[in-house]
Design a protein around this motif. Structure first.
Motif, short mmCIF file in Angstrom:
data_model
loop_
_atom_site.label_atom_id
_atom_site.label_comp_id
_atom_site.label_asym_id
_atom_site.label_seq_id
_atom_site.Cartn_x
_atom_site.Cartn_y
_atom_site.Cartn_z
N PRO A 58 -9.70 -1.14 -7.70
CA PRO A 58 -9.67 -0.81 -6.27
C PRO A 58 -10.87 -1.34 -5.48
CG PRO A 58 -10.14 1.14 -7.60
CD PRO A 58 -9.71 0.07 -8.54
N PHE A 90 0.86 -0.03 -4.59
CA PHE A 90 -0.54 0.08 -4.97
C PHE A 90 -0.95 1.44 -5.52
CE2 PHE A 90 -2.12 -3.65 -2.12
CZ PHE A 90 -1.52 -4.53 -3.01
N PRO A 91 -0.36 2.57 -5.07
CA PRO A 91 -0.78 3.84 -5.67
C PRO A 91 -0.62 3.88 -7.19
CG PRO A 91 0.46 4.24 -3.67
CD PRO A 91 0.57 2.77 -3.95
N SER A 115 -4.62 4.85 -1.27
CA SER A 115 -3.99 3.55 -1.06
C SER A 115 -3.75 3.29 0.42
CB SER A 115 -2.67 3.48 -1.83
OG SER A 115 -2.04 2.24 -1.62
N ALA A 170 0.82 -1.21 0.00
CA ALA A 170 0.00 0.00 0.00
C ALA A 170 0.86 1.26 0.00
CB ALA A 170 -0.93 0.00 1.21
#
Length: 457
Positions: free
Chosen positions: A124, A48-49, A65, A44
């Protein structure tokens, strides 16, 4: 089965447990389960961003995120209500097996998810759904493992044996960090396409190993005796909230100390590797991994000390000390000096925080009688942990648009350390209370002692 608390046990004491086997099973299971839980935190902050969110707005992508990291903590109170109830009704062992399989499966599925570039906003949404399942699983994991080890442990060593649950959690965090270090070192093209999936896909091994390990566990002597005497609560949650609500609130407040862990493991990682500071991802992951390695040694030592001098002095040392050390650690990051960051990280998270982290499993569990012990620990801790989970999101907002206001984040974290210290200071000291008398009111405790004395005549 009776809905009312028993004022005196039928037999003198529960049969002897198997503390070493219970502690080993709790350690291994917690290590495997929290490997799953913590690789999400690293991903994260670092991956993930750019994988699951709009890459054209990196600041917002990072904030959202980090918010998904907190989603699991929001789900944990719901899981605690369900799994705590079932654990006090059906036994500790069944919950321990179920939670580990659920965690392994949901983490494996994260590694199979499509990305934002492939399916847009569906990516997401699916990620958050899997994170919810992780949270539901984690809600019952520590409470059931803590109840298992506490109820198997000798009375004079409950702190030591119960600490193996948190020691396993630290081992899982180390494993997650070690696995992520070579992944984070991959070239960006490989990291953001297939590399990040590897730690998650490995969770299929976790699910299988966890099932094999925990299905061989024996139920605790305390719960077996309660079942034999038909003294298992039919409505544990109702009994908990009716008779033990003050201790539930105390655990909620004390459990917010977990803010230290989430800020250290997630926000500080994002801050240190941001453009404002510029540390290499792998270097800061090494700090986290080594700090957890120190914690592996420190946690059982602090726990053994609590068996000698009491839970409260050790817990308060960890809570208040963490409130000071968070300033030292975040300041060290702001200087850009890696040796300073390394030493401060080990002292902060490895040594000082371990004084609180290693004591709470016994301290919280000893507040409640066996009839509602798992429910009490699960509900109280998971509400507090939910606050801690979203602390990362608040920290990102406090840090400002440039993400560099470390002093504001340190003050924010220290406030939770103070709240924890107040809750612990107002609690009962329990390290010398017999296991059969834990959580009982004075009249019930007197009846319990009288029953044991009469049984020995």
């Amino acid at each position: 089965m009776s809905d009312q608390p028993q004022t005196a046990p039928v037999s003198a004491a529960p049969p002897q447990g198997k503390p070493r086997k219970a502690a080993l099973a709790a350690w291994i299971g917690s290590a495997l389960e929290y490997y799953d839980f913590f690789i999400y935190g690293s991903a994260a902050a670092l991956v993930f961003p750019k994988v699951f969110f709009d890459p054209d707005d990196p600041a917002t992508a990072t904030l959202i995120s980090l918010a998904t990291f907190g989603v699991a903590y929001a789900a944990r109170p719901l899981g605690a209500l369900l799994l705590g109830h079932l654990g006090d009704r059906l036994g500790r062992r069944k919950i321990m097996v179920w939670t580990l399989v659920l965690m392994g499966l949901s983490t494996f599925l994260i590694g199979c998810l499509p990305t934002y570039s492939q399916v847009g906003t569906l990516a997401p949404v699916l990620l958050v759904l899997m994170r919810v399942f992780q949270g539901l699983s984690a809600a019952g994991e520590q409470a059931s493992a803590n109840a298992m080890t506490l109820e198997h442990a000798p009375e004079h060593r409950r702190g030591y044996y119960t600490s193996f649950t948190l020691n396993g959690t630290q081992a899982g965090q180390i494993l997650a960090t070690v696995v992520f270090i070579p992944v984070a070192a991959l070239p960006d093209e490989q990291l953001y396409t297939w590399g990040w999936r590897i730690p998650f896909l490995l969770s299929v091994v976790v699910a299988v190993a966890g099932y094999v390990i925990r299905r061989t566990l024996e139920e605790t002597p305390v719960f077996r005796q309660a079942s034999a005497e038909r003294d298992v609560a039919r409505m544990p949650l109702a009994e908990l909230l009716r008779d033990h609500w003050a201790d539930v609130l105390r655990v909620v407040a004390a459990a917010t100390i977990a803010t230290v862990s989430t800020v250290f493991s997630v926000w500080a990682l994002a801050y240190a590797t941001s453009d404002a500071v510029g540390f290499d991802k792998a270097d800061i992951l090494w700090v986290n991994g080594c700090a957890n390695g120190v914690a592996l040694l420190a946690i059982p030592l602090w726990a053994k000390l609590s068996d000698r001098i009491g839970r409260k002095p050790v817990f308060l040392t960890g809570a208040l000390g963490s409130g000071v050390m968070v300033f030292v650690y975040l300041w060290a990051i702001s200087t850009g000096s890696y040796p300073l960051v390394f030493v401060a990280g080990l002292a902060f998270f490895g040594v000082v925080y371990s004084a609180a982290n290693g004591i709470w499993p016994s301290f919280y569990g000893e507040m409640f009688p066996a009839r509602v012990r798992l429910s009490g620990m699960a509900v109280g801790t998971q509400i507090g942990f939910a606050v801690a989970g979203f602390a990362v999101t608040f920290a990102a907002q406090i840090a400002g648009p440039d993400g560099d206001d470390w002093l504001g984040v340190a003050i924010f974290t220290a406030v939770f350390c103070a709240v924890c210290a107040i809750a612990v200071a107002t609690g009962r000291e329990t390290h010398r209370v017999p296991t059969a008398d834990l959580g009982l009111r004075p009249r019930e405790r007197s009846a319990s002692i009288a029953a044991r004395q009469s049984a020995t005549i």
